[in-house]
Design a protein around this motif. Sequence first.
Motif, PDB file in Angstrom:
ATOM      1  N   ALA A 110       0.827  -1.207   0.000  1.00  0.00           N
ATOM      2  CA  ALA A 110       0.000   0.000   0.000  1.00  0.00           C
ATOM      3  C   ALA A 110       0.859   1.254   0.000  1.00  0.00           C
ATOM      4  CB  ALA A 110      -0.928  -0.012   1.216  1.00  0.00           C
ATOM      5  N   VAL A 111       1.923   1.242   0.798  1.00  0.00           N
ATOM      6  CA  VAL A 111       2.796   2.408   0.879  1.00  0.00           C
ATOM      7  C   VAL A 111       3.547   2.620  -0.436  1.00  0.00           C
ATOM      8  CG1 VAL A 111       4.815   3.360   2.059  1.00  0.00           C
ATOM      9  CG2 VAL A 111       3.012   2.279   3.378  1.00  0.00           C
ATOM     10  N   SER A 112       3.909   1.532  -1.127  1.00  0.00           N
ATOM     11  CA  SER A 112       4.573   1.646  -2.428  1.00  0.00           C
ATOM     12  C   SER A 112       3.678   2.360  -3.433  1.00  0.00           C
ATOM     13  CB  SER A 112       4.937   0.260  -2.962  1.00  0.00           C
ATOM     14  OG  SER A 112       5.827  -0.397  -2.112  1.00  0.00           O
ATOM     15  N   ILE A 113       2.401   2.010  -3.411  1.00  0.00           N
ATOM     16  CA  ILE A 113       1.447   2.680  -4.304  1.00  0.00           C
ATOM     17  C   ILE A 113       1.340   4.154  -3.944  1.00  0.00           C
ATOM     18  CG2 ILE A 113      -0.995   2.779  -4.976  1.00  0.00           C
ATOM     19  CD1 ILE A 113      -1.067  -0.273  -4.593  1.00  0.00           C
ATOM     20  N   GLY A 114       1.324   4.451  -2.638  1.00  0.00           N
ATOM     21  CA  GLY A 114       1.286   5.844  -2.198  1.00  0.00           C
ATOM     22  C   GLY A 114       2.516   6.617  -2.642  1.00  0.00           C
ATOM     23  N   ALA A 115       3.689   5.993  -2.535  1.00  0.00           N
ATOM     24  CA  ALA A 115       4.923   6.657  -2.967  1.00  0.00           C
ATOM     25  C   ALA A 115       4.872   6.970  -4.457  1.00  0.00           C
ATOM     26  CB  ALA A 115       6.127   5.771  -2.647  1.00  0.00           C
ATOM     27  N   ALA A 116       4.365   6.005  -5.241  1.00  0.00           N
ATOM     28  CA  ALA A 116       4.257   6.232  -6.681  1.00  0.00           C
ATOM     29  C   ALA A 116       3.278   7.358  -6.991  1.00  0.00           C
ATOM     30  CB  ALA A 116       3.814   4.941  -7.370  1.00  0.00           C
ATOM     31  N   SER A 117       2.217   7.460  -6.215  1.00  0.00           N
ATOM     32  CA  SER A 117       1.241   8.537  -6.436  1.00  0.00           C
ATOM     33  C   SER A 117       1.852   9.902  -6.157  1.00  0.00           C
ATOM     34  CB  SER A 117       0.022   8.320  -5.528  1.00  0.00           C
ATOM     35  OG  SER A 117      -0.617   7.093  -5.826  1.00  0.00           O
ATOM     36  N   GLU A 127       2.451   5.344 -12.920  1.00  0.00           N
ATOM     37  CA  GLU A 127       2.511   4.888 -11.528  1.00  0.00           C
ATOM     38  C   GLU A 127       2.895   3.413 -11.387  1.00  0.00           C
ATOM     39  OE1 GLU A 127      -0.784   6.016  -9.112  1.00  0.00           O
ATOM     40  OE2 GLU A 127      -0.771   8.108  -9.803  1.00  0.00           O
ATOM     41  N   PRO A 128       2.383   2.480 -12.238  1.00  0.00           N
ATOM     42  CA  PRO A 128       2.811   1.074 -12.083  1.00  0.00           C
ATOM     43  C   PRO A 128       4.323   0.902 -12.226  1.00  0.00           C
ATOM     44  CG  PRO A 128       0.847   1.197 -13.446  1.00  0.00           C
ATOM     45  CD  PRO A 128       1.313   2.603 -13.250  1.00  0.00           C
ATOM     46  N   ILE A 129       4.926   1.652 -13.157  1.00  0.00           N
ATOM     47  CA  ILE A 129       6.379   1.562 -13.346  1.00  0.00           C
ATOM     48  C   ILE A 129       7.102   2.148 -12.132  1.00  0.00           C
ATOM     49  CG2 ILE A 129       8.320   2.348 -14.761  1.00  0.00           C
ATOM     50  CD1 ILE A 129       6.427   2.327 -17.154  1.00  0.00           C
ATOM     51  N   LEU A 130       6.608   3.270 -11.639  1.00  0.00           N
ATOM     52  CA  LEU A 130       7.208   3.879 -10.454  1.00  0.00           C
ATOM     53  C   LEU A 130       7.127   2.935  -9.248  1.00  0.00           C
ATOM     54  CD1 LEU A 130       5.924   7.566 -10.705  1.00  0.00           C
ATOM     55  CD2 LEU A 130       8.304   6.813 -10.860  1.00  0.00           C
ATOM     56  N   THR A 131       6.002   2.257  -9.108  1.00  0.00           N
ATOM     57  CA  THR A 131       5.819   1.340  -7.989  1.00  0.00           C
ATOM     58  C   THR A 131       6.864   0.227  -8.027  1.00  0.00           C
ATOM     59  OG1 THR A 131       3.443   1.772  -8.010  1.00  0.00           O
ATOM     60  CG2 THR A 131       4.187  -0.156  -6.799  1.00  0.00           C
ATOM     61  N   ILE A 132       7.042  -0.381  -9.202  1.00  0.00           N
ATOM     62  CA  ILE A 132       8.042  -1.444  -9.341  1.00  0.00           C
ATOM     63  C   ILE A 132       9.440  -0.900  -9.064  1.00  0.00           C
ATOM     64  CG2 ILE A 132       9.146  -2.993 -11.011  1.00  0.00           C
ATOM     65  CD1 ILE A 132       6.383  -3.356 -12.296  1.00  0.00           C
ATOM     66  N   ILE A 337       6.627 -10.591  -3.937  1.00  0.00           N
ATOM     67  CA  ILE A 337       5.212 -10.599  -3.537  1.00  0.00           C
ATOM     68  C   ILE A 337       4.660  -9.179  -3.498  1.00  0.00           C
ATOM     69  CG2 ILE A 337       3.612 -11.149  -1.661  1.00  0.00           C
ATOM     70  CD1 ILE A 337       5.467 -13.476  -0.922  1.00  0.00           C
ATOM     71  N   ILE A 338       5.456  -8.243  -2.969  1.00  0.00           N
ATOM     72  CA  ILE A 338       5.018  -6.846  -2.920  1.00  0.00           C
ATOM     73  C   ILE A 338       4.749  -6.325  -4.326  1.00  0.00           C
ATOM     74  CG2 ILE A 338       5.729  -4.482  -2.354  1.00  0.00           C
ATOM     75  CD1 ILE A 338       7.274  -5.665   0.022  1.00  0.00           C
ATOM     76  N   MET A 339       5.654  -6.630  -5.256  1.00  0.00           N
ATOM     77  CA  MET A 339       5.455  -6.173  -6.640  1.00  0.00           C
ATOM     78  C   MET A 339       4.158  -6.733  -7.226  1.00  0.00           C
ATOM     79  SD  MET A 339       9.227  -6.265  -8.426  1.00  0.00           S
ATOM     80  CE  MET A 339      10.569  -5.227  -7.851  1.00  0.00           C
ATOM     81  N   LEU A 341       1.455  -7.770  -5.582  1.00  0.00           N
ATOM     82  CA  LEU A 341       0.301  -7.170  -4.917  1.00  0.00           C
ATOM     83  C   LEU A 341       0.025  -5.758  -5.412  1.00  0.00           C
ATOM     84  CD1 LEU A 341       0.805  -8.321  -1.205  1.00  0.00           C
ATOM     85  CD2 LEU A 341      -0.909  -9.144  -2.818  1.00  0.00           C
ATOM     86  N   THR A 342       1.077  -4.978  -5.622  1.00  0.00           N
ATOM     87  CA  THR A 342       0.873  -3.596  -6.062  1.00  0.00           C
ATOM     88  C   THR A 342       0.253  -3.531  -7.453  1.00  0.00           C
ATOM     89  OG1 THR A 342       3.130  -3.453  -6.966  1.00  0.00           O
ATOM     90  CG2 THR A 342       2.806  -2.715  -4.697  1.00  0.00           C
ATOM     91  N   GLN A 343       0.454  -4.572  -8.246  1.00  0.00           N
ATOM     92  CA  GLN A 343      -0.031  -4.544  -9.620  1.00  0.00           C
ATOM     93  C   GLN A 343      -1.375  -5.238  -9.811  1.00  0.00           C
ATOM     94  OE1 GLN A 343       1.877  -2.747 -11.867  1.00  0.00           O
ATOM     95  NE2 GLN A 343       3.114  -2.357 -10.039  1.00  0.00           N
ATOM     96  N   THR A 344      -1.797  -6.061  -8.839  1.00  0.00           N
ATOM     97  CA  THR A 344      -2.954  -6.925  -9.116  1.00  0.00           C
ATOM     98  C   THR A 344      -4.104  -6.838  -8.132  1.00  0.00           C
ATOM     99  OG1 THR A 344      -1.935  -8.757  -7.908  1.00  0.00           O
ATOM    100  CG2 THR A 344      -1.475  -8.625 -10.275  1.00  0.00           C
ATOM    101  N   LEU A 345      -3.845  -6.517  -6.866  1.00  0.00           N
ATOM    102  CA  LEU A 345      -4.900  -6.645  -5.857  1.00  0.00           C
ATOM    103  C   LEU A 345      -5.316  -5.295  -5.289  1.00  0.00           C
ATOM    104  CD1 LEU A 345      -3.764  -9.794  -3.853  1.00  0.00           C
ATOM    105  CD2 LEU A 345      -5.497  -9.650  -5.634  1.00  0.00           C
ATOM    106  N   PRO A 346      -6.588  -5.201  -4.831  1.00  0.00           N
ATOM    107  CA  PRO A 346      -7.053  -3.963  -4.172  1.00  0.00           C
ATOM    108  C   PRO A 346      -6.439  -3.827  -2.784  1.00  0.00           C
ATOM    109  CG  PRO A 346      -8.770  -5.628  -4.078  1.00  0.00           C
ATOM    110  CD  PRO A 346      -7.651  -6.212  -4.904  1.00  0.00           C
ATOM    111  N   ILE A 347      -5.312  -3.176  -2.720  1.00  0.00           N
ATOM    112  CA  ILE A 347      -4.537  -3.107  -1.485  1.00  0.00           C
ATOM    113  C   ILE A 347      -5.326  -2.431  -0.360  1.00  0.00           C
ATOM    114  CG2 ILE A 347      -2.402  -2.251  -0.447  1.00  0.00           C
ATOM    115  CD1 ILE A 347      -2.112  -4.489  -2.533  1.00  0.00           C
ATOM    116  N   GLU A 348      -6.154  -1.440  -0.727  1.00  0.00           N
ATOM    117  CA  GLU A 348      -6.884  -0.710   0.316  1.00  0.00           C
ATOM    118  C   GLU A 348      -7.748  -1.647   1.156  1.00  0.00           C
ATOM    119  OE1 GLU A 348      -6.887   0.007  -2.855  1.00  0.00           O
ATOM    120  OE2 GLU A 348      -5.918   1.972  -3.059  1.00  0.00           O
ATOM    121  N   ALA A 349      -8.451  -2.586   0.488  1.00  0.00           N
ATOM    122  CA  ALA A 349      -9.322  -3.512   1.215  1.00  0.00           C
ATOM    123  C   ALA A 349      -8.519  -4.432   2.123  1.00  0.00           C
ATOM    124  CB  ALA A 349     -10.141  -4.331   0.219  1.00  0.00           C
TER     125      ALA A 349
END
Length: 406
Positions: A110-117, A127-132, A337-339, A341-349
């Motif tokens: 979740a934090v990785s997605i936030g950092a990319a945002s 954002e997906p590239i930034l997250t990875i 696993i983090i990579m 999750l950031t690309q496939t699952l609704p992390i917020e839930a």
Amino acid sequence: MTTIEAEPQKLRRSLNTPLLILYGLGVTVGAGIYVLIGATAGQAGPYAPIAFLVAAAVVAFTAFSYAELSTRYPVSAGEAAYVEAGFQRNWLTVLVGLSVAASGIISASAVSIGAASYLHPLTGIAEPILTIGVVGLMALIALWGITQSVVVAAVITVIEISGLLFVIYWGFGEADPAGVPFTEMLPDLSGPHWAGIGAASLLAFFAFVGFEDMANVAEEVKDPTQTMPKAIIWTLVLATLIYVATTTAVLFAVPLEKLALSDAPLALVFEDASPRIQQGFGAIAVVATVNGVLIQMIMASRVLYGLADRGHLPAVFARVAPRFQTPVIATLCVAAIIMVLTQTLPIEALAERTSQVVLAVFILVNLALIRLKHRDPPTMNYYRVPVIVPYLGVAASLLLFGTSLL
């Protein structure tokens, strides 16, 4: 000819008290406080600082339990080792260890997605590239070495806390006092407002989740009997002071209605500041989120290493790089696993359930300490707390866990 087998490579004990406190602050005072104040104010209104104090009180009992357990068993996969010693059930040990690792992995995702945002407007990169990229870079730092990783995290933590101190300074000293007066932040001892404070305390609890991760690097701490209790207690005290002061400053400077609706509440303090100050604080927010990824990655990889080292997971996860003395396979697995999750699952839930997982682990850890205290005679080679402490830890965690189900 006799073949001499090389001893398995072990982790290096290199962390002292200041580094461990900075590690604890880095994993506790992380991205959560940069986004949680608005939601907490939405629940507790002008009493949001009190919600943080209530959450700190809930956490404090368990923190003291961790202080004793981390000196009894100064090993990686701390919670799993404590539950194993207390209950002597392999399945429960593995369940707790994997739950702790999962909470760290989900949080880091979740934090990785936030950092990319935060980074996207500054770079223009998808954002997906930034997250990875963020996850990959943090994995390299985590593989570099525990001392180097924690030093990097410590430097980032200093920047991150400096940002919060700047919020406190600006909110009290420079911003127009457009929010709640100090006299209205103290609640009456009874009244319906305590229901909102209780609900907000669950949100505030997210901000304290992380101090327990210190137990998972105990195997890399110099003199854990002296270092672990001091570092855990100082981390909790300093985090509480920072949270209460930051929340009070933001409430004082920002209108409550505006604050409660914001996903970036701390930025509202600087709305009337110069663009340079606004951009500078935005950069600090990026640094804060990246730090959370690194520290959660370190924690989760040590849990997998610790479980494997104790025979609960395949031995490959206990493999340590001879040059860097870090758990290479466990770290790469966590990063992968983090990579995903950031690309496939609704992390917020998934992240919404993290606090429930952590509270359940807290309950089991306190119960394990209760069993150990009643079963094993005391010795003088570890830090000890009164037996009432883990009982209060169970009660407080159960109460907050019950609140989360309402």
